[in-house]
Design an enzyme around this catalytic site. Structure first.
Site, PDB file in Angstrom:
ATOM      1  N   THR A   1     -15.244   0.054  -6.133  1.00 12.07           N
ATOM      2  CA  THR A   1     -16.257   0.859  -5.707  1.00 12.07           C
ATOM      3  C   THR A   1     -16.354   2.121  -6.472  1.00 12.07           C
ATOM      4  O   THR A   1     -15.717   2.343  -6.660  1.00 12.07           O
ATOM      5  CB  THR A   1     -16.476   0.716  -4.335  1.00 12.07           C
ATOM      6  OG1 THR A   1     -15.326   2.030  -3.914  1.00 12.07           O
ATOM      7  CG2 THR A   1     -15.969   0.203  -3.617  1.00 12.07           C
TER       8      THR A   1
ATOM      9  N   ARG B   1     -22.188   6.111   3.937  1.00 10.40           N
ATOM     10  CA  ARG B   1     -23.035   4.654   4.889  1.00 10.40           C
ATOM     11  C   ARG B   1     -22.372   4.014   6.003  1.00 10.40           C
ATOM     12  O   ARG B   1     -24.046   3.523   5.940  1.00 10.40           O
ATOM     13  CB  ARG B   1     -21.120   3.392   4.191  1.00 10.40           C
ATOM     14  CG  ARG B   1     -20.601   3.068   2.801  1.00 10.40           C
ATOM     15  CD  ARG B   1     -18.904   2.991   2.624  1.00 10.40           C
ATOM     16  NE  ARG B   1     -18.739   2.319   1.276  1.00 10.40           N
ATOM     17  CZ  ARG B   1     -18.198   2.365   1.084  1.00 10.40           C
ATOM     18  NH1 ARG B   1     -16.611   2.155   1.902  1.00 10.40           N
ATOM     19  NH2 ARG B   1     -17.362   2.214   0.146  1.00 10.40           N
TER      20      ARG B   1
ATOM     21  N   ARG C   1       0.911  -2.007  -0.003  1.00 14.24           N
ATOM     22  CA  ARG C   1      -0.111   0.216  -0.097  1.00 14.24           C
ATOM     23  C   ARG C   1       0.925   1.750  -0.282  1.00 14.24           C
ATOM     24  O   ARG C   1       0.191   1.650  -0.047  1.00 14.24           O
ATOM     25  CB  ARG C   1      -1.026  -0.030   1.640  1.00 14.24           C
ATOM     26  CG  ARG C   1      -2.273  -0.236   0.615  1.00 14.24           C
ATOM     27  CD  ARG C   1      -2.644   0.389   2.543  1.00 14.24           C
ATOM     28  NE  ARG C   1      -3.723   1.203   2.651  1.00 14.24           N
ATOM     29  CZ  ARG C   1      -4.421   1.899   3.590  1.00 14.24           C
ATOM     30  NH1 ARG C   1      -4.744   0.634   4.683  1.00 14.24           N
ATOM     31  NH2 ARG C   1      -4.759   2.842   3.629  1.00 14.24           N
TER      32      ARG C   1
ATOM     33  N   HIS D   1      -9.431   8.249   6.189  1.00 13.37           N
ATOM     34  CA  HIS D   1     -10.498   7.471   5.007  1.00 13.37           C
ATOM     35  C   HIS D   1      -9.305   6.591   5.175  1.00 13.37           C
ATOM     36  O   HIS D   1      -9.183   6.239   4.254  1.00 13.37           O
ATOM     37  CB  HIS D   1     -10.395   8.173   3.479  1.00 13.37           C
ATOM     38  CG  HIS D   1     -10.915   6.920   2.618  1.00 13.37           C
ATOM     39  ND1 HIS D   1     -12.498   6.665   3.092  1.00 13.37           N
ATOM     40  CD2 HIS D   1     -10.556   6.695   1.740  1.00 13.37           C
ATOM     41  CE1 HIS D   1     -12.777   5.985   2.101  1.00 13.37           C
ATOM     42  NE2 HIS D   1     -11.870   6.353   0.864  1.00 13.37           N
TER      43      HIS D   1
ATOM     44  N   ASP E   1     -17.537   6.971   3.658  1.00 13.63           N
ATOM     45  CA  ASP E   1     -17.462   6.193   5.241  1.00 13.63           C
ATOM     46  C   ASP E   1     -19.132   6.940   6.002  1.00 13.63           C
ATOM     47  O   ASP E   1     -19.627   5.761   5.791  1.00 13.63           O
ATOM     48  CB  ASP E   1     -16.436   6.530   5.875  1.00 13.63           C
ATOM     49  CG  ASP E   1     -15.295   6.574   5.056  1.00 13.63           C
ATOM     50  OD1 ASP E   1     -14.162   5.841   5.419  1.00 13.63           O
ATOM     51  OD2 ASP E   1     -15.533   6.940   4.289  1.00 13.63           O
TER      52      ASP E   1
HETATM   53  P1  NAD Z   1      -9.292   3.574 -12.885  1.00  9.73           P
HETATM   54  O1  NAD Z   1      -8.141   2.957 -12.542  1.00  9.73           O
HETATM   55  O2  NAD Z   1     -11.132   3.743 -12.962  1.00  9.73           O
HETATM   56  O3  NAD Z   1      -9.235   4.642 -12.875  1.00  9.73           O
HETATM   57  C1  NAD Z   1      -8.017   5.045 -13.205  1.00  9.73           C
HETATM   58  C2  NAD Z   1      -7.585   6.614 -13.984  1.00  9.73           C
HETATM   59  O4  NAD Z   1      -7.702   7.666 -14.038  1.00  9.73           O
HETATM   60  C3  NAD Z   1      -7.764   5.584 -15.455  1.00  9.73           C
HETATM   61  O5  NAD Z   1      -8.933   6.101 -16.571  1.00  9.73           O
HETATM   62  C4  NAD Z   1      -6.529   6.081 -16.197  1.00  9.73           C
HETATM   63  O6  NAD Z   1      -5.952   6.183 -17.345  1.00  9.73           O
HETATM   64  C5  NAD Z   1      -6.426   7.696 -14.892  1.00  9.73           C
HETATM   65  N1  NAD Z   1      -5.012   7.804 -15.089  1.00  9.73           N
HETATM   66  C6  NAD Z   1      -3.763   7.484 -14.193  1.00  9.73           C
HETATM   67  N2  NAD Z   1      -3.061   8.432 -14.212  1.00  9.73           N
HETATM   68  C7  NAD Z   1      -3.138   9.638 -14.360  1.00  9.73           C
HETATM   69  C8  NAD Z   1      -2.258  10.547 -14.634  1.00  9.73           C
HETATM   70  N3  NAD Z   1      -1.585  11.108 -14.510  1.00  9.73           N
HETATM   71  N4  NAD Z   1      -3.400  11.780 -15.342  1.00  9.73           N
HETATM   72  C9  NAD Z   1      -4.572  11.835 -15.602  1.00  9.73           C
HETATM   73  N5  NAD Z   1      -4.908  10.465 -15.536  1.00  9.73           N
HETATM   74  C10 NAD Z   1      -4.505   9.240 -15.164  1.00  9.73           C
HETATM   75  O7  NAD Z   1      -9.376   3.750 -11.105  1.00  9.73           O
HETATM   76  P2  NAD Z   1     -10.687   3.959 -10.638  1.00  9.73           P
HETATM   77  O8  NAD Z   1     -11.778   2.728  -9.960  1.00  9.73           O
HETATM   78  O9  NAD Z   1     -11.596   5.444 -11.061  1.00  9.73           O
HETATM   79  O10 NAD Z   1     -10.549   4.850  -9.538  1.00  9.73           O
HETATM   80  C11 NAD Z   1      -9.815   6.270  -8.498  1.00  9.73           C
HETATM   81  C12 NAD Z   1      -9.213   6.618  -7.520  1.00  9.73           C
HETATM   82  O11 NAD Z   1     -10.084   6.572  -6.759  1.00  9.73           O
HETATM   83  C13 NAD Z   1      -8.323   5.704  -6.575  1.00  9.73           C
HETATM   84  O12 NAD Z   1      -6.944   6.368  -6.826  1.00  9.73           O
HETATM   85  C14 NAD Z   1      -9.394   5.051  -5.968  1.00  9.73           C
HETATM   86  O13 NAD Z   1      -8.503   4.216  -4.947  1.00  9.73           O
HETATM   87  C15 NAD Z   1     -10.073   6.346  -5.808  1.00  9.73           C
HETATM   88  N6  NAD Z   1     -11.183   6.013  -4.504  1.00  9.73           N
HETATM   89  C16 NAD Z   1     -11.654   6.590  -3.710  1.00  9.73           C
HETATM   90  C17 NAD Z   1     -12.473   6.527  -3.004  1.00  9.73           C
HETATM   91  C18 NAD Z   1     -12.916   7.770  -1.856  1.00  9.73           C
HETATM   92  O14 NAD Z   1     -13.916   6.917  -1.295  1.00  9.73           O
HETATM   93  N7  NAD Z   1     -11.958   8.438  -1.591  1.00  9.73           N
HETATM   94  C19 NAD Z   1     -13.645   5.479  -3.599  1.00  9.73           C
HETATM   95  C20 NAD Z   1     -13.684   4.769  -4.157  1.00  9.73           C
HETATM   96  C21 NAD Z   1     -11.815   4.577  -5.206  1.00  9.73           C
END
Ligand code: NAD
Length: 316
Positions: free
Chosen positions: A230, A153, A90, A177, A150
């Protein structure tokens, strides 16, 4: 703010596009520009959404663009991220994400952007810290989604347990988070009634509250186990936060906010209730935490600060 409600989304993956899609049903914005390192994906996503517009509730201009589009945007939402490799910890992932969010933020700022940045990329407390440090924007104009999902939820699960509408559940998840989050139960209300009084009257078991918290804390893992990621919940969470800013709502939402001593801690972003309006974070809402909850908050801060200091700061 400009008349036109313009949002730029950086990262057109599942999370970003869930937010984008939600705007077609809720409305509330005029223009949405999609940016991704994978330009073809951003173009394809824009086309797909455009083709739904004839049946959508609102007329939104949707385009695939580049960082120059940030110049006159009110809000840039960052959901860019990378997937964890099988050989990666991580902490390794945090380092890779730091490099990405730093690069994205630099590009946003080069456009002359002068609005509000909302960050959802994980670990969100660390990535909001990166966006703040790199952008140089005032702390009130960089917001992490923090414990907003959260908290949603928690409200959903408490609503099921008590059979009371989610809109009357006033309870927050605070802190990181992540694993060290907590619920200050003494500060939870159902309507105007303290939750603990209600449980006492209804002869409900306090252990149930702990079980609800554990379910909330495990919710992300449980969803990922079944469908790998998610996105709908966080997509709607982002929509809610964007609307609170654009509508100048002064709504209380648990976001990742920069601490300047409100809860006795400084120099980090962490989930706390805050009043959100057109200026971003108007102020952090100060709850009276009991000693147990203050200890949990301090513990959460310690975890985040350790990551900021050892992994993030050396990369900025
Ligand atoms: P995903 O892999 O589906 O999408 C990520 C996108 O980011 C991709 O389209 C990728 O091409 C793009 N990307 C990567 N590097 C980049 C850059 N330098 N510039 C521009 N775009 C770039 O992932 P996801 O499921 O959409 O998740 C996205 C983020 O959200 C992750 O970090 C995930 O952990 C986070 N997330 C946060 C929460 C929350 O509660 N905060 C909940 C779920 C997911």
């Amino acid at each position: 703010m400009n008349e036109k409600r313009k949002i730029v989304l950086v990262g057109t993956g599942s999370v970003g596009m869930s937010m984008a899609y939600s705007f077609l049903t809720t409305g509330g914005i005029d223009e949405l520009v999609l940016i991704d390192v994978n330009k073809e994906k951003a173009i394809g996503e824009a086309m797909d959404l455009q083709h739904g517009l004839p049946y959508a509730r609102s007329n939104i201009t949707i385009l695939a663009g580049d960082y120059s589009d940030c110049k006159d945007a009110q809000i840039v939402v960052i959901t860019a991220g990378v997937t964890q490799r099988s050989d990666e910890t991580r902490l390794d992932l945090t380092a890779r994400d730091t490099v990405i969010i730093k690069d994205v933020t630099e590009n946003i700022m080069k456009s002359g952007f002068d609005g509000i940045i909302i960050v959802a990329s994980n670990p969100v407390d660390g990535m909001a810290y990166v966006a703040h440090k790199v952008s140089g924007l005032p702390t009130n104009r960089v917001i992490g989604t923090g414990t907003l999902l959260d908290t949603a939820r928690l409200r959903f699960m408490m609503s099921e347990y008590l059979n009371i509408s989610t809109s009357n559940i006033h309870a927050y998840i605070m802190g990181e988070h992540g694993d060290t989050s907590f619920v200050p139960w003494n500060n939870a209300y159902i309507g105007c009634k303290p939750l603990l009084n209600l449980l006492d009257e209804e002869k409900r078991n306090l252990e149930d509250l702990h079980n609800i918290y554990v379910q909330v804390q495990q919710a992300g893992y449980e969803i990922v186990k079944r469908k790998h990621s998610t996105y709908y919940g966080i997509g709607l969470t982002l929509n809610r936060l964007v609307q609170a800013v654009l509508n100048d709502e002064n709504s209380i939402l648990t976001v990742s906010a920069y601490q300047a001593g409100e809860y006795g801690q400084e120099g980090l972003y962490i989930g706390v209730p805050a009043i959100i309006n057109r200026n971003g974070i108007r102020e952090i809402m100060k709850l009276e935490l009991n000693e147990v909850d203050q200890t949990k908050f301090n513990n959460s801060c310690k975890t985040i600060k350790e990551i900021n200091k050892t992994i993030i700061d050396p990369l900025l």
